[in-house]
Structure formats: C-alpha cells, structure tokens
Design an enzyme around this catalytic site. Structure first.
Site, mmCIF file in Angstrom:
data_model
loop_
_atom_site.group_PDB
_atom_site.id
_atom_site.type_symbol
_atom_site.label_atom_id
_atom_site.label_comp_id
_atom_site.label_asym_id
_atom_site.label_seq_id
_atom_site.Cartn_x
_atom_site.Cartn_y
_atom_site.Cartn_z
ATOM 1 N N CYS A 79 0.808 -1.213 0.000
ATOM 2 C CA CYS A 79 0.000 0.000 0.000
ATOM 3 C C CYS A 79 0.850 1.276 0.000
ATOM 4 O O CYS A 79 1.381 1.639 -1.043
ATOM 5 C CB CYS A 79 -0.962 -0.076 1.177
ATOM 6 S SG CYS A 79 -2.461 0.856 0.915
ATOM 7 N N HIS A 169 -3.652 -5.560 1.675
ATOM 8 C CA HIS A 169 -2.818 -5.858 2.844
ATOM 9 C C HIS A 169 -2.674 -7.362 3.078
ATOM 10 O O HIS A 169 -3.430 -7.940 3.859
ATOM 11 C CB HIS A 169 -3.417 -5.191 4.086
ATOM 12 C CG HIS A 169 -3.166 -3.725 4.160
ATOM 13 N ND1 HIS A 169 -2.192 -3.163 4.953
ATOM 14 C CD2 HIS A 169 -3.742 -2.707 3.493
ATOM 15 C CE1 HIS A 169 -2.181 -1.850 4.786
ATOM 16 N NE2 HIS A 169 -3.126 -1.541 3.908
ATOM 17 N N GLU A 171 -0.619 -8.829 4.831
ATOM 18 C CA GLU A 171 -0.220 -9.135 6.218
ATOM 19 C C GLU A 171 -1.441 -9.229 7.136
ATOM 20 O O GLU A 171 -1.324 -9.671 8.270
ATOM 21 C CB GLU A 171 0.804 -8.107 6.725
ATOM 22 C CG GLU A 171 0.252 -6.805 7.249
ATOM 23 C CD GLU A 171 -0.177 -5.826 6.151
ATOM 24 O OE1 GLU A 171 -0.377 -6.240 4.995
ATOM 25 O OE2 GLU A 171 -0.340 -4.635 6.482
HETATM 26 N N1 GLN Z 1 -3.775 6.181 1.466
HETATM 27 C C1 GLN Z 1 -2.430 5.917 1.857
HETATM 28 C C2 GLN Z 1 -1.441 6.743 1.055
HETATM 29 O O1 GLN Z 1 -1.822 7.389 0.127
HETATM 30 C C3 GLN Z 1 -2.092 4.447 1.707
HETATM 31 C C4 GLN Z 1 -3.000 3.616 2.590
HETATM 32 C C5 GLN Z 1 -2.386 2.351 3.146
HETATM 33 O O2 GLN Z 1 -1.162 2.213 3.211
HETATM 34 N N2 GLN Z 1 -3.230 1.478 3.607
HETATM 35 O O3 GLN Z 1 -0.288 6.755 1.332
#
Ligand code: GLN
Length: 182
Positions: A79, A169, A171
């Site tokens: 992410c 995710h 994890e």
């Molecule tokens: N929205 C976050 C970003 O732009 C990422 C979200 C996440 O890591 N779950 O960095």
C-alpha cells in the site's frame, strides 16, 4: 531469513507479526544503524506514504534504502510502501524511491469504498482474502512487470525483479502460507 521492517509510521507492527508468523527473524528499521544488522528482505508497511517519505528523509534512511533497493535487495511492499516505490504517482510530481516501473493513483477507491475486503486470485491461488485500506490503484505497468492479482480488471499486486508490491494488505490475510514463495 532476516526481514527488516520499516518502522517510521503506519502498520509496521502487523508487518513484523506477519513475517514472524512465517518463521522469519523480523526486526524494525528506525534509523540507519538498523540497516547494519543485515537483512535479506526489506518490508515496507502500509500507512501514509507522504508522512513515511518525509520521515525517511529526516531520519537519514532514504538514501541508504534507495541504494540497497537499487542494488537488488528484495522488497515486500504494501500500500503506502507501493506508493513509495512507484515510478509515477498520478496527478502528483512527487517520486520517492521510483524503483518500480508502475503508475499508481493514491486513494483510488473514493470515500465510500475507501476500505473494503474481498477475496481473489493471488499468483494463481484462489480465495485469498484481500483487505483494501484507502488503497491506491495501479493504473499502468511497464512491460516485464508481472501482475499477481487484479480487482475490477486492474492490477492489485505486482512483481518486478526482487520487488513484490500490493495495493491490499496481505499481512492482514491470516494466510501466511500463501506468501511463503515471496
Ligand atoms: N492512502 C495511503 C497513502 O496514500 C495508503 C494507505 C495504506 O497504506 N493502507 O499513502
């Protein structure tokens, strides 16, 4: 296997627990000397990519980490970690590591669908739980980037050289066995 988990902001505790559940020796990377412990894999957790990027620079971690990634240190990125690796961030001139030839769009699923859970095929394995948390979308990939999962036709996990990166995710999936090959 020794896994260094970037621990400047975000969901690093979950990432550390995930790797420990797989029998890895996972430790936190908070400052440059932590890199001297030796690592076989760098794990970049979810969180807020802009905050993580700024903290990396402030803490003196950005340049050494970038050098190691470019040297081929395997990376497992989730992410915000994917956003830090992306070569392009849509609508934003910012590039952090820029080591992964994909384009991402931050917070791509809007307010209503900002966070959601589904199941899908990951690397040929069906029924893998996929949790999206204010997730980015991968809107373009360069030739040679392998797509490992998709949602609504768009890539949600990719592999390129030693980098495996997710918009969701893994994890939090509680199915670590699925990821042992990474
Ligand atoms: N929205 C976050 C970003 O732009 C990422 C979200 C996440 O890591 N779950 O960095």
């Amino acid at each position: 296997m020794k896994v260094g988990v970037l621990a400047v902001q975000g969901a690093f505790a979950e990432m550390k627990a995930f790797w420990r559940a797989q029998g890895a020796e996972a430790f936190e990377i908070r400052q440059p000397p932590d890199l001297e412990r030796g690592l076989d894999l760098l794990a970049l957790p979810g969180g807020e990519s802009t905050v993580q990027g700024k903290l990396l620079a402030d803490l003196g971690l950005f340049a050494p980490l970038k050098a190691r990634i470019e040297d081929g240190l395997p990376v497992f990125a989730v992410c915000a970690g994917l956003i830090l690796l992306a070569e392009n961030i849509e609508g934003d001139g910012t590039v952090w590591f820029g080591s992964l030839p994909v384009t991402v769009k931050r917070n791509a699923y809007g307010r209503q669908l900002g966070s959601f859970a589904t199941q899908g095929v990951f690397d040929g394995r069906p029924g893998v739980p996929m949790t999206f948390i204010r997730a980015p979308a991968i809107t373009a990939v360069a030739p040679g980037v392998e797509v490992l999962s998709t949602f609504d036709g768009a890539p949600t996990a990719v592999r390129w050289r030693g980098i495996t990166a997710f918009t969701w995710h893994p994890e939090l999936a509680h199915r670590p066995a699925v990821f042992t090959a990474i």
